[in-house]
Write an enzyme that holds these catalytic residues in place. Structure first.
Site, PDB file in Angstrom:
ATOM      1  N   THR A  47       0.852  -1.186   0.000  1.00  0.00           N
ATOM      2  CA  THR A  47       0.000   0.000   0.000  1.00  0.00           C
ATOM      3  C   THR A  47       0.887   1.234   0.000  1.00  0.00           C
ATOM      4  OG1 THR A  47      -1.679  -1.167   1.287  1.00  0.00           O
ATOM      5  CG2 THR A  47      -1.808   1.238   1.264  1.00  0.00           C
ATOM      6  N   PHE A  49       0.989   5.402   0.569  1.00  0.00           N
ATOM      7  CA  PHE A  49       0.282   6.524   1.146  1.00  0.00           C
ATOM      8  C   PHE A  49       0.846   7.789   0.540  1.00  0.00           C
ATOM      9  CE2 PHE A  49      -0.124   3.104   4.145  1.00  0.00           C
ATOM     10  CZ  PHE A  49      -1.470   3.176   4.475  1.00  0.00           C
TER      11      PHE A  49
END
Length: 146
Positions: A47, A49
């Protein structure tokens, strides 16, 4: 700001209509029920960010940098091939290239790409300059440590 914090915020809210994507460890720490396991489509899934601001900050923060950008090639024969050629001739490694139809039409395509390097590094700067020549639009989304 991250998955574990999202889990903490869901736990603190006490609202059963809220959920978070987080690790089983975060669920355990914050007393949450795990609704689904292994939802990733790739085992090595990661992931990212983003920190966004109104003004770009491309300052160098590490020796090895990555640059993420989008572009739309001009409507000429072999435009994508020509646009990407600068990365090969300048020795810039492209680690991701994805395409998206613009407005649901096959007549316009936008590309999302990651390269190893900083836009101020000579090889990356030359490759991006060549990309701009064959593109209608190039937008640097971010520059960050590799």
């Amino acid at each position: 700001s991250d998955n574990a914090r999202a889990a903490r915020e869901v736990a603190e809210a006490g609202d059963k209509t809220r959920a978070a994507l987080a690790s089983e460890l975060a669920a355990s720490i914050y007393g949450l029920d795990v609704l689904a396991r292994h939802i990733e489509d790739q085992k090595n899934n990661t992931t990212r960010f983003l920190v966004m601001s109104r003004t770009a900050d491309h300052s160098r923060r590490a020796e090895r940098m990555m640059t993420t950008f989008t572009f739309r090639v001009r409507n000429i024969p072999a435009a994508l091939y020509k646009a990407l050629g600068g990365f090969a001739t300048n020795g810039v490694n492209m680690t991701k290239l994805e395409s998206y139809m613009v407005g649901g039409s096959f007549t316009a395509t936008e590309f999302y790409a990651d390269i190893e390097g900083h836009p101020d590094d000579a090889p990356a700067a030359r490759a991006l300059e060549e990309l701009r020549y064959f593109s209608k639009e190039v937008s640097i989304i971010g520059v960050y440590p590799a």
